[in-house]
Design a protein around this motif. Structure first.
Motif, PDB file in Angstrom:
ATOM      1  N   ASN A  70       0.880  -1.239  -0.113  1.00 43.91           N
ATOM      2  CA  ASN A  70      -0.109   0.194   0.136  1.00 43.91           C
ATOM      3  C   ASN A  70       0.675   1.199   0.107  1.00 43.91           C
ATOM      4  O   ASN A  70       0.471   2.220  -0.566  1.00 43.91           O
ATOM      5  N   PHE A  71       1.950   1.200   0.739  1.00 45.85           N
ATOM      6  CA  PHE A  71       2.851   2.375   0.633  1.00 45.85           C
ATOM      7  C   PHE A  71       4.237   1.963   1.144  1.00 45.85           C
ATOM      8  O   PHE A  71       4.495   0.963   1.464  1.00 45.85           O
ATOM      9  N   ARG A 107       0.300   4.354  -7.029  1.00 45.49           N
ATOM     10  CA  ARG A 107       0.210   5.875  -6.755  1.00 45.49           C
ATOM     11  C   ARG A 107      -0.700   6.422  -6.133  1.00 45.49           C
ATOM     12  O   ARG A 107      -0.840   7.330  -5.117  1.00 45.49           O
ATOM     13  N   ALA A 108      -1.851   6.404  -6.777  1.00 48.25           N
ATOM     14  CA  ALA A 108      -3.420   6.964  -6.300  1.00 48.25           C
ATOM     15  C   ALA A 108      -3.686   6.526  -5.022  1.00 48.25           C
ATOM     16  O   ALA A 108      -4.081   7.172  -4.130  1.00 48.25           O
ATOM     17  N   TYR A 109      -3.580   5.105  -4.815  1.00 44.63           N
ATOM     18  CA  TYR A 109      -4.050   4.503  -3.556  1.00 44.63           C
ATOM     19  C   TYR A 109      -3.188   5.137  -2.220  1.00 44.63           C
ATOM     20  O   TYR A 109      -3.691   5.329  -1.379  1.00 44.63           O
ATOM     21  N   LEU A 113      -3.919   7.787   0.902  1.00 46.97           N
ATOM     22  CA  LEU A 113      -3.460   7.641   2.423  1.00 46.97           C
ATOM     23  C   LEU A 113      -2.858   8.505   2.762  1.00 46.97           C
ATOM     24  O   LEU A 113      -2.461   8.534   3.955  1.00 46.97           O
ATOM     25  N   GLY A 114      -2.332   9.422   1.892  1.00 47.55           N
ATOM     26  CA  GLY A 114      -1.276  10.527   2.538  1.00 47.55           C
ATOM     27  C   GLY A 114       0.148   9.824   2.671  1.00 47.55           C
ATOM     28  O   GLY A 114       0.921  10.543   3.395  1.00 47.55           O
TER      29      GLY A 114
END
Length: 166
Positions: A70-71, A107-109, A113-114
Motif C-alpha cells: 500500500n505504501f 500511486r493513487a491509492y 492514504l497520504g
C-alpha cells in the motif's frame, strides 16, 4: 632453459585458468521467458514460456507478506500485473531485476492514504550468502538464492510481464 620454459608455461596456464573462473553473469540460450508468475501464498516463482513452466524457484518475500503493498515501508510485496523494467548488476543483493511497481493505481491509492507508494521493488539474491535466509525478510522484494538469481538474471529480459498473485 627447458625447466624455465616449463615453469613459465605452467604459470601461464594457471593464470589463464584463473581468468576463466565462472562469474555471476550466465548465458541462456533456451526458450524465451514470456512471463514470470509469483504465487506469494505458495512462496514460488515460475519462469514461463507460453504457459509452460521453464523453471521454478522457492522465494522469500517482504517481512509482512499478506496483502498488496500500500505504501513505502509497509513490508509488503505488491500484487498485480507489472513488468521487469531494469536490472542492477551491482546490487548489494548479488544481482537484481526491477519490477515496475508502483503503477498509476498504486500511486493513487498511496496518495489517498497520504503516504508515498514506495518503489525499488526487485527480484534479487541473498543479503548474506554465507547464511541461510529464514522466513520472509525483504522490504517488499522477492528473494531467491544467489545461484538462482544468476539464472533468472540471464533468462528474464526487460519488458517481460510479471504477475504477482496473493
Amino acid at each position: 632453459m627447458r625447466r624455465r620454459n616449463l615453469l613459465l608455461g605452467a604459470t601461464a596456464a594457471l593464470t589463464l585458468g584463473a581468468c576463466s573462473a565462472p562469474g555471476k553473469f550466465k548465458r541462456y540460450n533456451g526458450p524465451e521467458v514470456t512471463s514470470v508468475v509469483v504465487n506469494k501464498g505458495d512462496r514460488r516463482m515460475y519462469l514461463m514460456h507460453r504457459g509452460k513452466v521453464l523453471q521454478d524457484y522457492p522465494i522469500k518475500l517482504g517481512f509482512a507478506p499478506v496483502g498488496h503493498k500500500n505504501f513505502e515501508g509497509d513490508g509488503k510485496t505488491p500484487e498485480g500485473l507489472y513488468r521487469i523494467d531494469r536490472r542492477n548488476p551491482n546490487s548489494k543483493f548479488h544481482l537484481s531485476i526491477g519490477v515496475s511497481y508502483p503503477n498509476e493505481l498504486d500511486r493513487a491509492y498511496a496518495e489517498a492514504l497520504g503516504r508515498p507508494p514506495g518503489g525499488d521493488i526487485f527480484i534479487h539474491g541473498q543479503k548474506d550468502p554465507g547464511k541461510k535466509d529464514r522466513g520472509d525478510w525483504t522490504w517488499g522484494c522477492i528473494s531467491v538464492t544467489n545461484k538462482e538469481i544468476e539464472e533468472v538474471y540471464a533468462m528474464v529480459r526487460d519488458g517481460t510481464p510479471i504477475i504477482i498473485n496473493p
